[in-house]
Design an enzyme around this catalytic site. Structure first.
Site, PDB file in Angstrom:
ATOM      1  N   SER A 139       0.828  -1.194   0.000  1.00  0.00           N
ATOM      2  CA  SER A 139       0.000   0.000   0.000  1.00  0.00           C
ATOM      3  C   SER A 139       0.874   1.261   0.000  1.00  0.00           C
ATOM      4  CB  SER A 139      -0.963  -0.043   1.190  1.00  0.00           C
ATOM      5  OG  SER A 139      -2.006   0.875   1.048  1.00  0.00           O
ATOM      6  N   ASP A 293      -8.234  -6.493  -4.893  1.00  0.00           N
ATOM      7  CA  ASP A 293      -8.014  -5.160  -4.327  1.00  0.00           C
ATOM      8  C   ASP A 293      -8.814  -4.135  -5.122  1.00  0.00           C
ATOM      9  OD1 ASP A 293      -6.939  -2.720  -3.383  1.00  0.00           O
ATOM     10  OD2 ASP A 293      -4.928  -3.569  -3.181  1.00  0.00           O
ATOM     11  N   HIS A 322      -7.685  -5.514  -0.405  1.00  0.00           N
ATOM     12  CA  HIS A 322      -6.548  -4.722   0.054  1.00  0.00           C
ATOM     13  C   HIS A 322      -6.157  -5.052   1.491  1.00  0.00           C
ATOM     14  CE1 HIS A 322      -3.761  -1.380  -0.400  1.00  0.00           C
ATOM     15  NE2 HIS A 322      -4.110  -0.957   0.793  1.00  0.00           N
TER      16      HIS A 322
END
Length: 349
Positions: A139, A293, A322
């Site tokens: 991320s 995601d 995610h």
């Protein structure tokens, strides 16, 4: 500083003062302190260092719990794994632990590039490193991984950005804006001058609900995956798992990281030319998006991977989306380890 950001909750970590950090937006952080967790020992020629930057809201503790351990790809018996908490996350210098004019809403705007320059100073001046065997992060950690590989191409031997992009998308910018507004529209936020995180409970709960909607995946909901995580109902999952996770966090810290996330873009190194920026990467790179995601899609990540020399596309399969980054899917973690073990066994360029 709240008790949430303590050694008890997130340690052990060491605070290392890297001096005054001049920021890209023009301000500076005097006595910038980076919270660093170290697992393993540097070898004689300092060739076994691995850097792990942190993601939005996360600290070095979750990286240790989900990814580091004996027999894992990130094995402290083989490598010196250096986890650096990003500026603004509550452990490193942040709105919640700054004083004077930098405290709370007075904290300056920090970019991904500022974090990476701070980390480079830390690694070269404090640890005496001349290279990294691997940079791996998820991320916002992936944003930092890309910035490292573009900004310091000779320093980074291997790179593994997980569930993140080199240039933030318009979709993600808008999503982060909604996360920001969930907090700032709470009247108790008081332009960042609230007394404690608990006073902004309503805004933090809205923030947590937005993360629930987009952080997991539609398949996660359809298959009632929350039950496998120990929650009988979705309301219980939202209240106890998601809201409970964010409830203790400092809103100004979250806002500082969200601003940074929105503006992650390695092409700032090359006048806006993304292909030129990614073309600078010399590291052997595995681009590792998560299949479901909804922030950093496989298509978005593939489009960037195709611009990176000596790179491979290694998607991770998980319906957790995610937030599978948090280690909720044991099978996905096995995929991560398999890819990283392979990457680490590849001769450095």
């Amino acid at each position: 500083m709240t008790n949430y950001y303590s050694q008890e909750n997130h340690g052990p970590f060491e605070l290392i003062d890297i001096g005054s950090l001049e920021l890209e937006e023009g301000a500076s952080i005097p006595d910038c302190k980076l919270a660093v967790a170290i697992y393993g020992t540097l070898n004689a020629d300092k060739s076994n260092a691995i850097l792990v930057p942190t993601w939005y809201s996360g600290t070095s503790k979750i990286m240790e719990q989900a990814y580091i351990g004996e027999g894992r790809a990130l094995d402290p018996a083989k490598y010196c794994i250096i986890v650096v908490n990003q500026i603004g996350n509550g452990l490193s210098t942040s709105p919640s632990n700054s004083t004077g004019s930098l405290a709370g809403p007075g904290f300056p705007q920090v970019r991904i590039s500022d974090d990476v320059r701070a980390q480079h100073r830390l690694l070269t001046e404090h640890f005496g490193l001349e290279s990294l065997a691997l940079v791996v992060g998820g991320s916002m950690g992936a944003q930092q991984t890309y910035e490292w590989a573009v900004r310091y191409p000779d320093f980074v031997k291997r790179a593994a950005p997980m569930a993140g992009t080199a240039r933030n998308s318009a979709h993600d910018f808008l999503y982060a804006e909604a996360l920001i507004e969930a907090i700032t529209t709470d009247p108790a936020y008081q332009s960042g001058l609230y007394g404690s995180s608990h006073q902004v409970a309503a805004g933090l709960k809205r923030h947590a609900k937005l993360w629930t909607v987009m952080g997991w995946s539609t398949e996660f909901f359809r298959t009632s995956r929350h039950k496998a995580l120990g929650f009988d109902s979705m309301p219980a999952f939202v209240d106890n798992f998601m809201t409970g996770y964010f409830a203790e966090m400092d809103p100004n810290n979250l806002l500082s990281m969200a601003w940074k996330w929105q503006r992650g873009d390695v092409s700032r190194n090359t006048g806006g030319d993304l292909a030129a920026a990614l073309g600078r990467i010399k590291a052997k790179t595995y681009v590792m998006p998560i299949s479901h995601d909804m922030f950093f899609t496989c298509d978005d990540c593939l489009a960037e991977q195709e611009l990176i020399p000596n790179s491979e596309f290694r998607p991770l399969h998980s319906i957790d989306g995610h937030l599978g980054l948090f280690g909720t899917d044991a099978e996905m973690l096995k995929q991560v380890d398999a890819h990283l073990l392979e990457l680490l066994s590849t001769p450095a360029p």
